[in-house]
Design an enzyme around this catalytic site. Structure first.
Site, PDB file in Angstrom:
ATOM      1  N   LEU A 124      44.275  35.579  41.501  1.00 31.61           N
ATOM      2  CA  LEU A 124      45.041  36.812  40.902  1.00 31.61           C
ATOM      3  C   LEU A 124      45.053  36.479  39.466  1.00 31.61           C
ATOM      4  CD1 LEU A 124      47.343  37.885  43.723  1.00 31.61           C
ATOM      5  CD2 LEU A 124      45.051  38.728  43.170  1.00 31.61           C
ATOM      6  N   PRO A 125      44.077  36.777  38.563  1.00 34.46           N
ATOM      7  CA  PRO A 125      44.111  36.030  37.646  1.00 34.46           C
ATOM      8  C   PRO A 125      45.062  36.499  36.298  1.00 34.46           C
ATOM      9  CG  PRO A 125      42.423  37.663  37.546  1.00 34.46           C
ATOM     10  CD  PRO A 125      43.091  37.719  38.884  1.00 34.46           C
ATOM     11  N   CYS A 126      46.387  36.076  36.252  1.00 34.45           N
ATOM     12  CA  CYS A 126      47.503  36.435  35.346  1.00 34.45           C
ATOM     13  C   CYS A 126      47.048  35.874  33.964  1.00 34.45           C
ATOM     14  CB  CYS A 126      48.830  35.965  35.702  1.00 34.45           C
ATOM     15  SG  CYS A 126      48.909  34.194  36.330  1.00 34.45           S
ATOM     16  N   HIS A 127      46.001  34.708  33.874  1.00 42.72           N
ATOM     17  CA  HIS A 127      45.713  34.013  32.579  1.00 42.72           C
ATOM     18  C   HIS A 127      44.917  35.190  31.657  1.00 42.72           C
ATOM     19  CE1 HIS A 127      42.320  33.281  35.216  1.00 42.72           C
ATOM     20  NE2 HIS A 127      41.596  33.308  34.256  1.00 42.72           N
ATOM     21  N   ARG A 128      44.379  36.493  32.480  1.00 43.09           N
ATOM     22  CA  ARG A 128      43.779  37.251  31.544  1.00 43.09           C
ATOM     23  C   ARG A 128      44.689  38.351  30.982  1.00 43.09           C
ATOM     24  NH1 ARG A 128      39.343  38.042  36.387  1.00 43.09           N
ATOM     25  NH2 ARG A 128      38.514  36.049  36.165  1.00 43.09           N
TER      26      ARG A 128
END
Length: 163
Positions: A124-128
């Site tokens: 779940l790409p919170c880095h994006r």
């Protein structure tokens, strides 16, 4: 019926080891820090998930299919985490976009707080998620890891588009 015990596996990445925590066959956490030995036993993550992680870290645009089970988090936090699936590989969105996506356009700060608690980063790409100004923003595992993940995706996508 007995509740599945939690175990962990280790996956080596270009940004360091990540620790994959599972309850049964469901992913419950990805951590950049080793879990306490006392709390969890070592086990083996599903091969299909290891394969997807391998693709991702080798620069292949990857959609993760691993089942996730949230052991914590409010309904709001979980809706924030699940909305991250809609951010395409190699792209970013501002915190405001996430707030609007979940139907709470004024909850930008609360979105930031929820992202800091994301139990399964990368999948779940919170880095994006970045600031509206384009600034990188924070990352629970450290901004340098966020930058490396974004650069990896960006350059991978750029190379793919040149072909």
């Amino acid at each position: 019926m007995q509740k599945p015990s939690i175990f962990y596996d280790i996956f080596k990445t270009p940004i360091g080891n990540i620790f994959l925590l599972f309850s049964g066959r469901s992913l419950v956490e990805i951590s950049f820090n080793k879990p306490l030995k006392v709390a969890f036993k070592k086990g083996a993550a599903p091969k299909s998930f290891i394969k997807e992680l391998g693709y991702y870290f080798s620069g292949v645009e990857t959609e993760f299919h691993q089942d996730i089970n949230f052991l914590k988090g409010t309904d709001f936090e979980q809706s924030v985490w699940l909305s991250l699936k809609d951010i395409p590989y190699g792209e970013t969105r501002p915190y405001k976009w996430v707030a609007e996506k979940i139907g709470s356009p004024s909850a930008v700060r609360a979105v930031g707080q929820a992202l800091s608690k994301n139990p399964v980063p990368i999948v779940l790409p919170c880095h994006r998620v970045v600031e509206s100004s384009g600034s990188i923003g924070g990352y629970s595992a450290g901004v340098e890891k966020k930058v490396r993940l974004l650069e990896m995706e960006y350059y991978s996508k750029m190379n793919k588009n040149k072909m």
